[in-house]
Motif scaffolding. Structure first.
Motif, mmCIF file in Angstrom:
data_model
loop_
_atom_site.group_PDB
_atom_site.id
_atom_site.type_symbol
_atom_site.label_atom_id
_atom_site.label_comp_id
_atom_site.label_asym_id
_atom_site.label_seq_id
_atom_site.Cartn_x
_atom_site.Cartn_y
_atom_site.Cartn_z
ATOM 1 N N ASP A 46 0.827 -1.198 0.000
ATOM 2 C CA ASP A 46 0.000 0.000 0.000
ATOM 3 C C ASP A 46 0.866 1.255 0.000
ATOM 4 O O ASP A 46 1.465 1.599 0.991
ATOM 5 N N GLU A 95 1.121 12.353 5.540
ATOM 6 C CA GLU A 95 1.764 11.109 5.962
ATOM 7 C C GLU A 95 3.283 11.273 5.980
ATOM 8 O O GLU A 95 3.963 10.844 6.898
ATOM 9 N N ILE A 122 9.453 5.904 17.674
ATOM 10 C CA ILE A 122 8.781 5.366 18.874
ATOM 11 C C ILE A 122 8.729 3.843 18.736
ATOM 12 O O ILE A 122 8.444 3.326 17.657
ATOM 13 N N PRO A 136 3.655 -4.550 6.293
ATOM 14 C CA PRO A 136 3.569 -3.173 5.795
ATOM 15 C C PRO A 136 3.205 -2.174 6.895
ATOM 16 O O PRO A 136 2.481 -2.520 7.833
ATOM 17 N N GLY A 150 7.271 0.887 9.375
ATOM 18 C CA GLY A 150 8.346 1.882 9.423
ATOM 19 C C GLY A 150 9.600 1.537 8.647
ATOM 20 O O GLY A 150 10.646 2.134 8.893
ATOM 21 N N THR A 210 10.298 2.086 5.340
ATOM 22 C CA THR A 210 10.702 3.236 4.520
ATOM 23 C C THR A 210 11.201 4.367 5.415
ATOM 24 O O THR A 210 12.199 5.027 5.111
ATOM 25 N N PRO A 261 1.695 1.667 12.889
ATOM 26 C CA PRO A 261 1.687 3.138 12.895
ATOM 27 C C PRO A 261 0.973 3.759 11.709
ATOM 28 O O PRO A 261 0.267 4.748 11.863
ATOM 29 N N ARG A 262 1.157 3.171 10.520
ATOM 30 C CA ARG A 262 0.478 3.780 9.364
ATOM 31 C C ARG A 262 -1.024 3.787 9.580
ATOM 32 O O ARG A 262 -1.702 4.753 9.256
ATOM 33 N N ASN A 321 -1.997 6.468 12.154
ATOM 34 C CA ASN A 321 -2.027 7.815 11.561
ATOM 35 C C ASN A 321 -3.233 7.996 10.651
ATOM 36 O O ASN A 321 -3.841 9.053 10.604
HETATM 37 N N1 LIG Z 1 8.406 4.026 14.923
HETATM 38 C C1 LIG Z 1 7.556 4.947 14.447
HETATM 39 N N2 LIG Z 1 7.256 6.018 15.169
HETATM 40 C C2 LIG Z 1 6.383 6.936 14.693
HETATM 41 N N3 LIG Z 1 5.774 6.862 13.494
HETATM 42 C C3 LIG Z 1 6.062 5.810 12.723
HETATM 43 C C4 LIG Z 1 6.968 4.821 13.141
HETATM 44 N N4 LIG Z 1 7.074 3.893 12.171
HETATM 45 C C5 LIG Z 1 6.268 4.289 11.183
HETATM 46 N N5 LIG Z 1 5.652 5.434 11.505
HETATM 47 C C6 LIG Z 1 4.652 6.134 10.702
HETATM 48 O O1 LIG Z 1 3.975 5.146 9.922
HETATM 49 C C7 LIG Z 1 3.976 5.510 8.547
HETATM 50 C C8 LIG Z 1 4.287 4.264 7.745
HETATM 51 O O2 LIG Z 1 5.661 3.946 7.852
HETATM 52 P P1 LIG Z 1 6.504 3.427 6.601
HETATM 53 O O3 LIG Z 1 5.982 3.984 5.317
HETATM 54 O O4 LIG Z 1 7.921 3.681 6.921
HETATM 55 O O5 LIG Z 1 6.196 1.886 6.674
HETATM 56 P P2 LIG Z 1 6.747 0.708 5.770
HETATM 57 O O6 LIG Z 1 7.107 -0.398 6.689
HETATM 58 O O7 LIG Z 1 7.780 1.192 4.828
HETATM 59 O O8 LIG Z 1 5.468 0.298 4.987
HETATM 60 P P3 LIG Z 1 5.376 -0.371 3.540
HETATM 61 O O9 LIG Z 1 6.097 -1.656 3.639
HETATM 62 O O10 LIG Z 1 3.904 -0.501 3.350
HETATM 63 O O11 LIG Z 1 5.982 0.596 2.596
HETATM 64 C C9 LIG Z 1 5.014 6.623 8.385
HETATM 65 O O12 LIG Z 1 4.521 7.621 7.588
HETATM 66 C C10 LIG Z 1 5.251 7.147 9.790
HETATM 67 O O13 LIG Z 1 4.548 8.368 9.949
#
Ligand SMILES: Nc1ncnc2c1ncn2[C@@H]1O[C@H](COP(=O)(O)OP(=O)(O)OP(=O)(O)O)[C@@H](O)[C@H]1O
Length: 366
Positions: free
Chosen positions: A2, A40, A52, A84, A87, A89, A240-241, A244
């Motif tokens: 996503d 986001e 966090i 997914p 965090g 990315t 977290p996503r 938010n």
């Molecule tokens: N440890 C954290 N503390 C605070 N906010 C976080 C944290 N991890 C992720 N987020 C929030 O969650 C959202 C999603 O994180 P991110 O896009 O890095 O996830 P991802 O694992 O890369 O997901 P995907 O695999 O779907 O791309 C970010 O925009 C961020 O605002």
């Protein structure tokens, strides 16, 4: 995967320089509120200190980066795995930020030929961080080229075909590869072994999500009560996503249907309206359980059949819905297929069949 809520289109290679990273301003003005993806992006933590939860990963990564900084070298390659929205990315961006280097972004599905990868690698500068999302979906020839690039910082670019083909060696400046995957098990051993640091991101605890919701609300300038925040956190499926996203929907509701303050009743009413139940199950989760129980008598049923029945891709069911359903004990993966647990029947308000379909000896992952 996503990408709707992120700021980056990883179907195409992209680069964020340090200056551009800093340019991702925290949002406080009304104009920016209109752009969900910008919101986001602005909510992403930008330093390890701002992250966090994931304490172990944060500590280990902090050490790896500090050591690399002291040696004046690019850090070892990093593999980030986990469901997914946890965090990955964000951490890739933080790694680049902490090393004060540009981040180059691409994704496995975008690298269909070895030549695609060669083009990306040849454009790297000394110390760059290359982020490859969904690295498990890269083509096999590109994967093999990557082995050499990771280890020797050079690749052989093959020109032509058949007996006339020639391999032209290409030197690549030292770089750090950050690979992200939701399916670490699908990575071939030789690729996995070339990462010097591997981190598996875990689902977040409710109190950590509570902190994330508070932090995001602060950045968005939203008023929320402690009860409102913990209600959002408890329905966020450890992600977290999602926390938010739910915060933004509750904020919409509070603005339009209430006085703008995110209280417990406002959060409850908003989340009911957006079909997120008390356990955090959303429409897709409930659809999976519903189909499993009502149409297939509780299973076992294959995941592909389940996916067709709910009108989703197999990957979406496997990677988005299932991890949470399994974690909450509502669904079991068995060698014969997916099975609804008694808790799933109960959650849907249904009576399980008299003869239990769940054989506890089958509770190994399919
Ligand atoms: N440890 C954290 N503390 C605070 N906010 C976080 C944290 N991890 C992720 N987020 C929030 O969650 C959202 C999603 O994180 P991110 O896009 O890095 O996830 P991802 O694992 O890369 O997901 P995907 O695999 O779907 O791309 C970010 O925009 C961020 O605002």
């Amino acid at each position: 995967m996503d990408w709707d809520d992120t700021d980056l289109d990883t179907d195409h290679e992209a680069e964020l320089t340090g200056a551009e990273l800093t340019h991702l301003q925290r949002l406080t003005d009304a104009d920016a509120d209109g752009d969900e993806r910008a919101v986001e992006a602005a909510l992403r933590p930008r330093t390890l200190d701002e992250v966090i939860g994931q304490v172990r990963v944060r500590d280990q990564l902090g050490l790896v980066l500090e050591a690399a900084r002291r040696r004046g070298r690019a850090p070892d390659h990093v593999l980030l795995s986990g469901p997914p929205g946890l965090g990955k990315t964000t951490l890739a961006m933080i790694i680049a930020g902490e090393m004060s280097t540009p981040l180059r972004l691409t994704s496995g599905p975008a690298i269909t030929h070895a030549g695609d990868l060669a083009a990306i690698l040849s454009g790297l500068n000394d110390g760059d961080v290359l982020f490859v999302d969904e690295i498990h979906r890269m083509s096999r020839p590109a994967e093999e080229m990557l082995y050499m690039a990771m280890e020797d910082f050079r690749v052989d670019v093959v020109i032509g075909k058949g007996p006339g083909a020639t391999a032209i060696p290409l030197e690549i400046p030292p770089f750090t590869l950050v690979g992200a995957t939701t399916r670490a098990g699908l990575l071939p051993g030789p690729l996995r072994d070339r990462f010097g640091f591997t981190a598996h991101l875990e689902f977040y605890e409710p109190h950590e999500l509570d902190q994330i919701v508070h932090r995001s609300a602060g950045l968005l300038g939203v008023h929320l009560t402690a009860e409102g925040s913990s209600e959002i956190a408890s329905r966020s499926r450890g992600t977290p996503r999602i926390a938010n996203r739910l915060l933004r929907r509750v904020r919409d509701y509070a603005q339009v249907r209430a006085d703008g303050v995110l209280t417990l009743p406002v959060a409850q009413a908003a989340l009911e309206m957006f079909e997120v139940d008390e356990s955090g199950l959303d429409r897709l989760d409930r659809a999976v359980l519903d189909v499993l129980c009502r149409r297939f008598g509780g299973g076992p049923v294959g995941v592909s059949t389940l996916a067709v029945a709910v009108g989703e891709e197999r990957e979406t069911v496997e990677e988005v819905a299932e991890p949470f359903l399994v974690r909450t004990g509502l669904l079991a993966r068995t060698p014969r297929g997916r099975v609804a647990t008694p808790a799933a029947w109960q959650h849907l308000g249904l009576t399980p069949p008299l003869v239990p379909t769940v054989d506890s000896t089958l509770f190994d992952d399919a």
